[in-house]
Design a protein around this motif. Structure first.
Motif, PDB file in Angstrom:
ATOM      1  N   VAL A 141      -4.951  -0.155 -10.130  1.00 50.95           N
ATOM      2  CA  VAL A 141      -4.594  -0.761  -8.851  1.00 50.95           C
ATOM      3  C   VAL A 141      -5.843  -1.329  -8.183  1.00 50.95           C
ATOM      4  O   VAL A 141      -5.818  -2.419  -7.631  1.00 50.95           O
ATOM      5  N   LEU A 195      -0.872  -7.447  -6.385  1.00 47.87           N
ATOM      6  CA  LEU A 195      -0.177  -6.159  -6.287  1.00 47.87           C
ATOM      7  C   LEU A 195       1.182  -6.342  -5.620  1.00 47.87           C
ATOM      8  O   LEU A 195       2.174  -5.738  -6.036  1.00 47.87           O
ATOM      9  N   VAL A 230      -0.905   2.706  -4.064  1.00 50.14           N
ATOM     10  CA  VAL A 230      -1.193   3.575  -5.205  1.00 50.14           C
ATOM     11  C   VAL A 230      -0.028   4.537  -5.434  1.00 50.14           C
ATOM     12  O   VAL A 230       0.430   4.714  -6.565  1.00 50.14           O
TER      13      VAL A 230
END
Length: 162
Positions: free
Chosen positions: A21, A29, A8
């Motif tokens: 996220v 990610l 994050v």
């Protein structure tokens, strides 16, 4: 939680809110972080080999060695633990990517497979889980693509323009 918080924080620098996220899988990610970092370093995906060869094909039939679906299935097939390990490995490697991108490009341009291999494998040497994932990502996929290449070479069709 530690991995999530680190991701994050990293992606927040690029303008991605934590809520977004949370909606993405760890493997995605990881891929997003690498792509974002490469773009910040001036690497344009439009200059990649895939697009180069697609433009050179000029209407000729294209045979894929591995489909995008197969790539996604592989990554999506990782267990939760494997996805987290992959994400942690990627996160750990982001600073190294920025620092070493020109060396990696030079090694690739020179065909220095050993240097590229060292770059990819060194960060995983302390993680048996990541070493297993790298076998899946590279060794097993390469073996499947090699079989496909062998099949294509047995035909009388020319595959690349001269």
């Amino acid at each position: 939680k530690d991995t999530f918080d680190a991701v994050v924080a990293r992606l927040a620098k690029d303008g991605m809110p934590a809520a977004q996220v949370k909606m993405l899988k760890p493997w995605f990610l990881a891929s997003l972080m690498v792509l974002t970092e490469l773009q910040k370093l001036g690497i344009d995906p439009q200059n990649g080999l895939d697009l180069h060869f697609l433009s050179e094909a000029k209407g000729k039939p294209i045979v894929e060695l591995e489909s995008a679906e197969a790539q996604i299935d592989l990554l999506d097939g990782f267990t939760d633990k494997q996805q987290e390990e992959f994400l942690k490995y990627t996160l750990k490697d982001m600073d190294g990517l920025a620092k070493n991108v020109n060396e990696i490009i030079d090694a690739w341009s020179a065909g220095d497979a050993k240097k590229i291999e060292n770059y990819l494998l060194d960060p995983s040497k302390d993680s048996p889980e990541m070493q297993t994932l790298l076998v899946m990502l590279f060794d097993e996929r390469n073996a499947k693509m090699a079989v496909k290449i062998e099949e294509l070479l047995k035909t009388d069709k020319r595959r690349f323009p001269r």
